[in-house]
Design an enzyme around this catalytic site. Structure first.
Site, PDB file in Angstrom:
ATOM      1  N   GLY A  14      -0.306 -13.240   9.381  1.00 54.79           N
ATOM      2  CA  GLY A  14      -1.627 -13.777   9.881  1.00 54.79           C
ATOM      3  C   GLY A  14      -1.763 -13.823  11.247  1.00 54.79           C
ATOM      4  O   GLY A  14      -2.526 -14.541  11.732  1.00 54.79           O
ATOM      5  N   GLY A  55       0.213  -7.680   8.867  1.00 52.21           N
ATOM      6  CA  GLY A  55      -0.395  -6.684   8.694  1.00 52.21           C
ATOM      7  C   GLY A  55      -1.574  -6.366   9.385  1.00 52.21           C
ATOM      8  O   GLY A  55      -1.306  -5.475  10.119  1.00 52.21           O
ATOM      9  N   ARG A  97     -16.382  -7.262   6.656  1.00 52.51           N
ATOM     10  CA  ARG A  97     -16.200  -8.397   7.367  1.00 52.51           C
ATOM     11  C   ARG A  97     -17.264  -9.271   7.832  1.00 52.51           C
ATOM     12  O   ARG A  97     -17.222 -10.546   7.929  1.00 52.51           O
ATOM     13  CB  ARG A  97     -15.058  -8.344   8.271  1.00 52.51           C
ATOM     14  N   TYR A 124     -17.581 -13.089   6.668  1.00 48.43           N
ATOM     15  CA  TYR A 124     -17.128 -14.058   7.476  1.00 48.43           C
ATOM     16  C   TYR A 124     -17.918 -14.193   8.988  1.00 48.43           C
ATOM     17  O   TYR A 124     -17.574 -14.952   9.636  1.00 48.43           O
ATOM     18  CB  TYR A 124     -15.568 -13.781   8.088  1.00 48.43           C
ATOM     19  N   CYS A 132     -28.824  -1.379   0.753  1.00 47.43           N
ATOM     20  CA  CYS A 132     -29.926  -2.235   0.186  1.00 47.43           C
ATOM     21  C   CYS A 132     -29.479  -3.890   0.274  1.00 47.43           C
ATOM     22  O   CYS A 132     -29.781  -4.204  -0.966  1.00 47.43           O
ATOM     23  CB  CYS A 132     -30.774  -1.515  -0.991  1.00 47.43           C
ATOM     24  N   GLU A 133     -29.300  -4.278   1.144  1.00 47.68           N
ATOM     25  CA  GLU A 133     -28.970  -5.844   1.492  1.00 47.68           C
ATOM     26  C   GLU A 133     -29.338  -6.106   2.906  1.00 47.68           C
ATOM     27  O   GLU A 133     -29.159  -5.428   3.745  1.00 47.68           O
ATOM     28  CB  GLU A 133     -27.626  -6.166   1.405  1.00 47.68           C
TER      29      GLU A 133
END
EC number: 4.1.1.20
Length: 423
Positions: A239, A283, A321, A325, A351-352
């Site tokens: 993290g 990661g 992302r 978020y 299409c959003e």
């Protein structure tokens, strides 16, 4: 990533991003291979200096590919996998299964069986019922497997609520406070075909300092001592944060890991508890800043006294992302520098209405169709979360080093897009 301009064009290790775009097209993920290796080595060097026995397992969910796994093995990294697919990719890369551990809050029986057959190092157990299922399958396979138990320490990381994982109300782990963790330990210890190996915790992602991890180590070690639980390994998860924008903080690997390892040593010494091996699962901090995405600018739409939209040839299918978020990114034109800028919205082509890459971001006033746009710090959770929404094709991925440019994932083709369709 060390991007520099040569004759006005962005380059990496002397390779023009325009030349790379010309060869591989857009959208395109570009990774600095040298930076990935350097991040691995920073973790190794800091942990070696602690004097502790340690392992580092790359968290595969950040970005998965055969060539990346081969690189990780070259850098003496282990792997953290969470699905049959990640394990299959690792085995295809000929990654040593004894350096792989299998995570997940809802492992299927098939996945458990597959992981046992593959010979993974250990399971990270996440639920009480999982213990009996692993034990039953291991018994049927005439195997004994190692397992660590993921506990929930009740510590909230200072990060987005969607990527907190250590607070009481979480789908991950077993609560120490409510007695579920000690119940889990006892069940594992009683299991005939599971060796209890240790404890795992992970308090969240994009964590920029060590306070929460330090507090959790102290809680967990005291809890282990109070309950007379011996462990061989303490896995503290990952993290660790990266720098997406100038306002963000990259996790201070050297100072942060030193503080964590010293806390573990001191806490164990203070209460006369045998210091366990420490394990980490970085990661994002390995690959995040090492990756960028290249797009080609398409439609430029100005709405008087309202906004200016710069559209690109990708979007939420390869950059989710921001929609998930409200994540922030820095963007830059590859083609040229221009000091005259304006604040615009960079939008994807899906299409959003929520298909946005960046809002209120400064780009040159001269930005036009055909220009190449670079979005920085997209090495983690971009390709791995990409989709075929709107039947978009998944982009290609290349690694760049001083030795050259190499394609590690080919662009998805229209044929591949419908390969599993029944006609």
């Amino acid at each position: 990533m060390n991007l520099t301009r040569e004759q006005g064009v962005l380059t990496i290790h002397g390779h023009s991003l325009l030349d790379i775009k010309e060869q591989y097209g857009t959208p395109l993920f570009v990774y600095d291979e040298s930076l990935i290796r350097n991040q691995c080595r920073r973790f190794h060097e800091t942990l070696q200096a602690s004097g502790l026995t340690y392992t580092i397992s790359y968290a595969s969910k950040a970005f998965t590919s055969i060539q990346l796994f081969k690189l990780m093995q070259e850098e003496q990294m282990g792997l953290d996998v969470v699905s049959e697919g990640e394990l299959y990719t690792a085995l295809t890369a000929q990654f040593d299964p004894q350096k792989i551990h299998f995570h997940g809050n809802n492992k299927t029986d098939h996945e458990i069986e597959y992981a046992i057959e593959a010979g993974v190092e250990y399971f990270v157990i996440d639920a009480i019922d999982e213990i009996e299922r692993i034990n039953t399958i291991a018994k049927r396979k005439n195997s004994t497997v190692k397992a660590v138990l993921r506990v929930n320490p009740g510590v909230e990381a200072h990060t987005h609520e969607f990527i907190q994982t250590g607070q009481e109300d979480s789908k991950f782990g077993l609560s120490i406070k409510h007695g579920l963790a000690i119940k889990g330990v006892k069940h594992i210890q009683e299991a005939s075909h599971i060796d209890f190996y240790g404890i795992h915790f992970h308090i969240g992602s994009q964590i920029f300092e060590s306070t929460g991890t330090i507090e959790t180590i102290q809680i967990v070690i005291h809890w282990l001592k109070e309950n007379n639980i011996d462990i061989k390994v303490l896995n503290i998860g990952g993290g660790f944060s990266i720098k997406y924008t100038s306002e963000d903080i990259s996790y201070p690997i050297e100072d942060g890991i030193k503080a964590i390892t010293q806390t573990l040593i001191d806490t164990c010494n203070e209460i006369d508890y045998k210091t366990p091996e420490i394990s980490l699962e970085p990661g994002r901090s390995i690959v995040g800043e090492a990756g960028i995405t290249l797009y080609e600018v398409g439609t430029v739409k100005s709405i008087p006294e309202t906004n200016k939209y710069i559209s690109i040839d990708g979007g939420m299918s390869d950059h989710i992302r921001t929609a998930l978020y409200d994540a922030q990114y820095e963007l830059e034109l590859v083609d040229r520098e221009d000091n005259q800028t304006e604040n615009v919205t960079v939008a994807g082509k899906l299409c959003e209405s929520g298909d946005i890459i960046a809002r209120n971001t400064a780009l040159p006033v001269s930005t036009k169709r055909g220009d190449t746009l670079c979005v920085k710090s997209t090495g983690a959770y971009h390709y791995s979360m990409s989709s075929n929404y709107n039947q978009m094709l998944k982009p290609a991925v290349v690694f760049v080093s001083e030795q050259g440019v190499r394609e590690v994932i080919k662009r998805q083709s229209l044929e591949h897009l419908i390969a599993n369709e029944v006609q």
